[in-house]
Design a protein around this motif. Structure first.
Motif, PDB file in Angstrom:
ATOM      1  N   THR A   1      12.034  42.701 -37.255  1.00 15.13           N
ATOM      2  CA  THR A   1      10.604  42.945 -37.402  1.00 15.13           C
ATOM      3  C   THR A   1       9.896  41.654 -37.787  1.00 15.13           C
ATOM      4  O   THR A   1       9.783  41.302 -38.959  1.00 15.13           O
ATOM      5  N   ILE A   2       9.411  40.947 -36.797  1.00 18.02           N
ATOM      6  CA  ILE A   2       8.755  39.654 -36.984  1.00 18.02           C
ATOM      7  C   ILE A   2       7.309  39.782 -36.543  1.00 18.02           C
ATOM      8  O   ILE A   2       7.022  40.319 -35.468  1.00 18.02           O
ATOM      9  N   PRO A   3       6.364  39.308 -37.357  1.00 15.88           N
ATOM     10  CA  PRO A   3       4.952  39.364 -36.946  1.00 15.88           C
ATOM     11  C   PRO A   3       4.702  38.456 -35.746  1.00 15.88           C
ATOM     12  O   PRO A   3       5.269  37.361 -35.646  1.00 15.88           O
ATOM     13  N   THR A   4       3.865  38.926 -34.855  1.00 18.70           N
ATOM     14  CA  THR A   4       3.661  38.248 -33.578  1.00 18.70           C
ATOM     15  C   THR A   4       2.191  38.264 -33.187  1.00 18.70           C
ATOM     16  O   THR A   4       1.491  39.247 -33.441  1.00 18.70           O
ATOM     17  N   ILE A   5       1.755  37.185 -32.573  1.00 21.91           N
ATOM     18  CA  ILE A   5       0.431  37.163 -31.948  1.00 21.91           C
ATOM     19  C   ILE A   5       0.616  37.411 -30.459  1.00 21.91           C
ATOM     20  O   ILE A   5       1.431  36.745 -29.816  1.00 21.91           O
ATOM     21  N   ILE A   6      -0.100  38.388 -29.913  1.00 23.36           N
ATOM     22  CA  ILE A   6      -0.082  38.574 -28.469  1.00 23.36           C
ATOM     23  C   ILE A   6      -1.343  37.929 -27.890  1.00 23.36           C
ATOM     24  O   ILE A   6      -2.431  38.041 -28.467  1.00 23.36           O
ATOM     25  N   ALA A   7      -1.165  37.245 -26.789  1.00 23.19           N
ATOM     26  CA  ALA A   7      -2.271  36.458 -26.233  1.00 23.19           C
ATOM     27  C   ALA A   7      -2.369  36.673 -24.732  1.00 23.19           C
ATOM     28  O   ALA A   7      -1.346  36.754 -24.037  1.00 23.19           O
ATOM     29  N   GLY A   8      -3.580  36.772 -24.227  1.00 21.67           N
ATOM     30  CA  GLY A   8      -3.773  36.976 -22.798  1.00 21.67           C
ATOM     31  C   GLY A   8      -4.983  36.233 -22.274  1.00 21.67           C
ATOM     32  O   GLY A   8      -5.957  35.991 -23.006  1.00 21.67           O
ATOM     33  N   LEU A   9      -4.909  35.878 -20.990  1.00 20.34           N
ATOM     34  CA  LEU A   9      -6.012  35.181 -20.318  1.00 20.34           C
ATOM     35  C   LEU A   9      -6.732  36.182 -19.419  1.00 20.34           C
ATOM     36  O   LEU A   9      -6.143  36.704 -18.470  1.00 20.34           O
ATOM     37  N   ASP A  10      -7.977  36.460 -19.750  1.00 21.12           N
ATOM     38  CA  ASP A  10      -8.771  37.442 -19.015  1.00 21.12           C
ATOM     39  C   ASP A  10      -9.500  36.746 -17.877  1.00 21.12           C
ATOM     40  O   ASP A  10     -10.492  36.059 -18.078  1.00 21.12           O
ATOM     41  N   ARG A  11      -8.947  36.931 -16.670  1.00 22.39           N
ATOM     42  CA  ARG A  11      -9.599  36.372 -15.468  1.00 22.39           C
ATOM     43  C   ARG A  11     -10.275  37.501 -14.701  1.00 22.39           C
ATOM     44  O   ARG A  11     -10.336  37.480 -13.484  1.00 22.39           O
ATOM     45  N   GLN A  12     -10.756  38.463 -15.464  1.00 24.91           N
ATOM     46  CA  GLN A  12     -11.490  39.617 -14.939  1.00 24.91           C
ATOM     47  C   GLN A  12     -10.594  40.495 -14.056  1.00 24.91           C
ATOM     48  O   GLN A  12     -11.054  41.097 -13.083  1.00 24.91           O
ATOM     49  N   GLN A  13      -9.290  40.581 -14.420  1.00 27.53           N
ATOM     50  CA  GLN A  13      -8.401  41.513 -13.739  1.00 27.53           C
ATOM     51  C   GLN A  13      -8.803  42.934 -14.133  1.00 27.53           C
ATOM     52  O   GLN A  13      -9.147  43.194 -15.285  1.00 27.53           O
ATOM     53  N   ALA A  14      -8.731  43.835 -13.182  1.00 31.47           N
ATOM     54  CA  ALA A  14      -9.146  45.216 -13.450  1.00 31.47           C
ATOM     55  C   ALA A  14      -8.284  45.873 -14.517  1.00 31.47           C
ATOM     56  O   ALA A  14      -8.757  46.731 -15.269  1.00 31.47           O
ATOM     57  N   ASP A  15      -7.011  45.474 -14.609  1.00 31.85           N
ATOM     58  CA  ASP A  15      -6.092  46.124 -15.552  1.00 31.85           C
ATOM     59  C   ASP A  15      -5.798  45.264 -16.777  1.00 31.85           C
ATOM     60  O   ASP A  15      -4.805  45.489 -17.477  1.00 31.85           O
ATOM     61  N   PHE A  16      -6.653  44.292 -17.081  1.00 29.44           N
ATOM     62  CA  PHE A  16      -6.334  43.364 -18.169  1.00 29.44           C
ATOM     63  C   PHE A  16      -6.166  44.077 -19.509  1.00 29.44           C
ATOM     64  O   PHE A  16      -5.178  43.884 -20.213  1.00 29.44           O
ATOM     65  N   ASP A  17      -7.146  44.903 -19.889  1.00 34.41           N
ATOM     66  CA  ASP A  17      -7.065  45.591 -21.187  1.00 34.41           C
ATOM     67  C   ASP A  17      -5.817  46.479 -21.260  1.00 34.41           C
ATOM     68  O   ASP A  17      -5.153  46.553 -22.298  1.00 34.41           O
ATOM     69  N   TYR A  18      -5.530  47.135 -20.158  1.00 27.30           N
ATOM     70  CA  TYR A  18      -4.365  48.013 -20.110  1.00 27.30           C
ATOM     71  C   TYR A  18      -3.070  47.227 -20.307  1.00 27.30           C
ATOM     72  O   TYR A  18      -2.186  47.627 -21.092  1.00 27.30           O
ATOM     73  N   THR A  19      -2.942  46.085 -19.628  1.00 27.70           N
ATOM     74  CA  THR A  19      -1.709  45.306 -19.744  1.00 27.70           C
ATOM     75  C   THR A  19      -1.579  44.684 -21.138  1.00 27.70           C
ATOM     76  O   THR A  19      -0.460  44.502 -21.626  1.00 27.70           O
TER      77      THR A  19
END
Length: 433
Positions: free
Chosen positions: A8-26
């Motif tokens: 159980t290690i704390p983690t930052i999740i990071a994403g690049l939003d290039r206006q993909q339709a499923d970005f929030d979902y992924t």
């Protein structure tokens, strides 16, 4: 790629939003994958951009922001919601002084921890080696770290060449390991193909459960096993992504003495790594050879349509085509506005934990699997007792009596058995004249 056990290690999740339709979902899914890997999501960082930075994936300012946030939250790992190039991973780690993991490595780690059978372990190991191959870097080799010398034939030139040679040697060793594991996997699959051919020879219809991970495939299978008195054959169920990677096959008998095979296959996830799709073609052979697919859908999840699209894409990628599919909208009990169990054509709405739903599923399978079965008269010579035993054990026998010429059997047969026992069908026709 380090092969260490993550707790159980704390983690930052990071994403690049290039206006993909499923970005929030992924991104939501990435958080669930992190949890499945035994880590916790400390925070989420996103950046809107038109293009990917070739060197660091994110823009320079965003990378510095993530590094500062990680220091403030005492987070050692950043997980990126995409595939990174080897150089992007190295650059991000160099700038942030943190471990950086892309989506593919995260899924590979999960699969590594879930694999139980030799087959699953080999498939995961092959995928990991293929992922690691382009990431072998000269800087990891001691020969490439030695200081330079003087002159045209001095140490700098010689050592650079030695480093390149060592790099090729490392890659060659990985390729040999991949080849060795593929050959071992082929041997396992040959044995499985033999068992599958034997089942086909027995004329048993086969049904494969497919769908998104954690949609309820194993719960559906256990519901069927319990309904038909096979509680001791139930499979593991856990509310977790990729709880199991192994395909389970069970033989079920319907009340009318008809048998069929039901298999529970590995679940899918969006952007499943190419290496894993290729490796797990073997595991999903049960789906490719099935007479009927049951796509189990988590109807309570707001993203269920995206999950169905992912399932279709993955099935196409592994070559599963032109097989009839029954769509089961599961977890209807979690949607208060939904009536269940209910059937409309090739679609069922149900809850896999509801006995009435499982009964409807069984009735539907009985109809779909046996629509080409017809009541057939056979006259079997007394010397062919094995044929009569087969009919008793594997078909619905309507009647059976002895005659001067042999055993007269009336049974419900499918196309394969009608062809196999054609001479006894013809004998019955001749005797009736």
């Amino acid at each position: 790629m380090q092969d260490t056990t993550i707790q159980t290690i704390p983690t930052i999740i990071a994403g690049l939003d290039r206006q993909q339709a499923d970005f929030d979902y992924t991104m939501t899914e990435l958080g669930e994958l992190v949890t499945a890997a035994g880590m916790t999501v400390s925070s989420k960082v996103t950046q809107r951009a038109d293009h990917i930075d070739a060197a660091t994936y994110f823009g320079k300012g965003k990378v510095e922001e993530m590094a500062a946030q990680a220091r403030g939250e005492d987070v050692p790992i950043i997980v990126v919601n995409d595939d990174l190039t080897p150089s992007q991973t190295r650059n991000l780690e160099k700038i942030t002084k943190l471990s950086v993991m892309d989506r593919t490595e995260l899924i590979l780690r999960i699969f590594s921890s879930r694999a139980r059978t030799r087959e699953a372990k080999l498939q995961v190991a092959i995928a990991r080696e293929e992922y690691a191959l382009p990431r072998v870097h000269p800087s990891a080799n001691p020969l490439d770290q030695q200081g330079g010398g003087r002159g045209a034939s001095g140490g700098a030139t010689a050592n650079r060449g030695a480093g390149e040679t060592q790099l090729e040697l490392d890659k060659r060793v990985i390729r040999k390991r991949i080849t060795h594991m593929r050959n071992e996997l082929k041997e396992i699959m040959r044995a499985q193909d033999t068992r599958r051919d034997r089942r086909i020879h027995q004329a048993l219809p086969s049904v494969a459960l497919v769908g998104y991970t954690n949609a309820g495939k194993s719960t559906t299978m256990n519901g069927m096993l319990q309904q038909y008195g096979l509680t001791d054959k139930q499979v593991m169920v856990k509310n977790q992504l990729f709880a199991t990677l192994d395909t389970s096959v069970r033989k079920l008998q319907l009340p009318n003495h008809r048998h069929f095979l039901l298999s529970d296959t590995v679940g899918f996830v969006s952007h499943l790594p190419h290496h894993l799709v290729e490796s797990f073609k073997a595991t999903l052979a049960e789906a490719r050879d099935a007479d009927l697919l049951i796509q189990v859908v988590d109807f309570a999840d707001p993203h269920y349509r995206e999950m169905m699209a992912t399932t279709e894409e993955t099935l196409n990628a592994i070559g599963v085509k032109d097989i009839p599919m029954l769509t089961v909208y599961n977890k209807a009990d979690l949607r208060p506005d939904t009536h269940y169990p209910d059937r409309e054509g090739m679609t069922l709405t149900l809850s896999a934990t509801d006995p009435n739903s499982i009964r409807l599923l069984g009735q539907t399978l009985n109809e779909l699997l046996y629509k080409d079965y017809v009541t057939t008269d056979l006259l079997v010579p007394f010397t062919k007792g094995d044929v009569v035993n087969y009919l008793r054990d594997n078909t619905e026998v309507k009647s059976e009596h002895y005659t001067d010429d042999g055993t007269a059997v009336t049974a419900v047969l499918g196309p394969i058995d009608r062809g196999r026992f054609a001479e006894y069908v013809q004998a019955a026709v001749a005797a009736a004249k």
